[in-house]
Scaffold this motif. Sequence first.
Motif, PDB file in Angstrom:
ATOM      1  N   ALA A   1      12.163  -6.632  -1.024  1.00  0.00           N
ATOM      2  CA  ALA A   1      11.350  -6.389   0.176  1.00  0.00           C
ATOM      3  C   ALA A   1      11.296  -7.660   1.015  1.00  0.00           C
ATOM      4  O   ALA A   1      11.231  -8.764   0.471  1.00  0.00           O
TER       5      ALA A   1
ATOM      6  N   LEU B   1       4.540  -8.048   1.781  1.00  0.00           N
ATOM      7  CA  LEU B   1       4.728  -7.077   0.706  1.00  0.00           C
ATOM      8  C   LEU B   1       4.686  -7.737  -0.665  1.00  0.00           C
ATOM      9  O   LEU B   1       4.375  -7.079  -1.670  1.00  0.00           O
TER      10      LEU B   1
ATOM     11  N   VAL C   1       4.521   0.503  -4.548  1.00  0.00           N
ATOM     12  CA  VAL C   1       4.082   0.623  -3.155  1.00  0.00           C
ATOM     13  C   VAL C   1       4.818   1.766  -2.471  1.00  0.00           C
ATOM     14  O   VAL C   1       6.048   1.875  -2.573  1.00  0.00           O
TER      15      VAL C   1
ATOM     16  N   LEU D   1       5.375   2.542   1.173  1.00  0.00           N
ATOM     17  CA  LEU D   1       5.239   1.880   2.470  1.00  0.00           C
ATOM     18  C   LEU D   1       5.588   2.875   3.567  1.00  0.00           C
ATOM     19  O   LEU D   1       6.733   3.310   3.685  1.00  0.00           O
ATOM     20  N   ASN D   2       4.587   3.219   4.366  1.00  0.00           N
ATOM     21  CA  ASN D   2       4.751   4.238   5.398  1.00  0.00           C
ATOM     22  C   ASN D   2       4.579   3.622   6.784  1.00  0.00           C
ATOM     23  O   ASN D   2       3.614   2.905   7.040  1.00  0.00           O
TER      24      ASN D   2
ATOM     25  N   GLU E   1      -0.091   1.709  -4.591  1.00  0.00           N
ATOM     26  CA  GLU E   1      -0.707   1.277  -3.345  1.00  0.00           C
ATOM     27  C   GLU E   1       0.040   1.933  -2.191  1.00  0.00           C
ATOM     28  O   GLU E   1       1.226   1.666  -1.982  1.00  0.00           O
TER      29      GLU E   1
ATOM     30  N   VAL F   1       0.682   1.838   1.445  1.00  0.00           N
ATOM     31  CA  VAL F   1       0.533   0.859   2.520  1.00  0.00           C
ATOM     32  C   VAL F   1       1.025   1.532   3.798  1.00  0.00           C
ATOM     33  O   VAL F   1       2.224   1.606   4.063  1.00  0.00           O
TER      34      VAL F   1
ATOM     35  N   VAL G   1       1.428   1.459   7.545  1.00  0.00           N
ATOM     36  CA  VAL G   1       1.496   0.403   8.550  1.00  0.00           C
ATOM     37  C   VAL G   1       1.634   1.021   9.940  1.00  0.00           C
ATOM     38  O   VAL G   1       2.620   1.710  10.227  1.00  0.00           O
TER      39      VAL G   1
ATOM     40  N   TYR H   1      -3.376  -1.173   8.012  1.00  0.00           N
ATOM     41  CA  TYR H   1      -2.405  -2.263   8.165  1.00  0.00           C
ATOM     42  C   TYR H   1      -1.738  -2.111   9.527  1.00  0.00           C
ATOM     43  O   TYR H   1      -1.461  -0.989   9.978  1.00  0.00           O
TER      44      TYR H   1
ATOM     45  N   ASP I   1       1.275  -3.491  12.403  1.00  0.00           N
ATOM     46  CA  ASP I   1       2.542  -4.173  12.718  1.00  0.00           C
ATOM     47  C   ASP I   1       2.745  -4.037  14.226  1.00  0.00           C
ATOM     48  O   ASP I   1       3.731  -3.489  14.694  1.00  0.00           O
TER      49      ASP I   1
ATOM     50  N   THR J   1       9.188   6.342   5.367  1.00  0.00           N
ATOM     51  CA  THR J   1       8.472   5.924   4.165  1.00  0.00           C
ATOM     52  C   THR J   1       9.455   5.330   3.163  1.00  0.00           C
ATOM     53  O   THR J   1      10.515   5.913   2.907  1.00  0.00           O
TER      54      THR J   1
ATOM     55  N   SER K   1       8.725  -5.569  -6.421  1.00  0.00           N
ATOM     56  CA  SER K   1       8.825  -5.736  -4.969  1.00  0.00           C
ATOM     57  C   SER K   1      10.248  -5.525  -4.475  1.00  0.00           C
ATOM     58  O   SER K   1      10.726  -6.238  -3.588  1.00  0.00           O
TER      59      SER K   1
END
Length: 210
Positions: A69, A84, A92, A94-95, A124, A126, A128, A153, A155, A172, A179
Motif C-alpha cells: 500500500a 495506510l 482493511v 479501502l473504499n 477496518e 476505511v 475515503v 476519512y 482525500d 474498493t 498492508s
Amino acid sequence: MEKFKNIRGTIPAVAGRPSAPARRRLLAALAAAALAAPLWPARPALAQQPAAGGVLAENFTWLEPPEPAPATPFAPGDGGETTLAAFRGRVVLLNFWATWCAPCIREMPSLDRLQAKLGDEGLEVVAVSEDFAGLEQVRPFFERLKLDNLAIYLDSDGALAKALGIAGLPTTLLIDRESRIVGGLEGTAEWDSDEAVALIRGYLERPEKA
C-alpha cells in the motif's frame, strides 16, 4: 505501480454534484489516471485466495503478487493526517467514494453494516471521501445516513486516489494485515452479503507474518 483502468465510464449525473469547475478538475484527474496501464490485469481468482461468490466472483480482481500500500497521507475527520501503514495488523477494506456519487450513496450503508459485523474480528473499513469540500460536506452526509460505525476519512486533493490510479467511483480495495493490496473491485457491492463476508473472513483468519 500500474494503474486501474476505468471500466465504468463517465461519472453519473446526480443531485448535489460538484460545481462545474470542480467537475472539470475531478474529470481531468480521473482521465489522467485512466491513461496509465491498468493496475488490475484481468486474471481469474487464484486457488490460494478465498473464494468469492455473486457479484464479487464476476468483478473482483486479484492482484498477484500483492502490492504494498502506498505511503500517501490522507486526513481523518478529526484532524491531522494518517497513512495506510497505520492500519497494519488489521485487514482493511479501502473504499473511495463521494457524496455526489449515486452508486456510492447506495453502497455506503452496507459498508457501515460490514464494519459493525467484522470490526471486532480485525476489519477496518476505511471509506475515503473524494469530496473537494471535505469535512463540511461529508459530516452532514454521515449524519443523514446514520453511518455510526464508519470513521470519516478525507482525500480532498485526490492524492491517495491518484497514487492508486483510481479511475472511477466507487472503487474498493482489499488490503491484508501486512498492508499489501491483494485485490479490488470497481463499482458497487453489497459488502455485508454472505459472499463478501466470507471473502474478507478468509483474510481475517490469516495471521500477520512476523
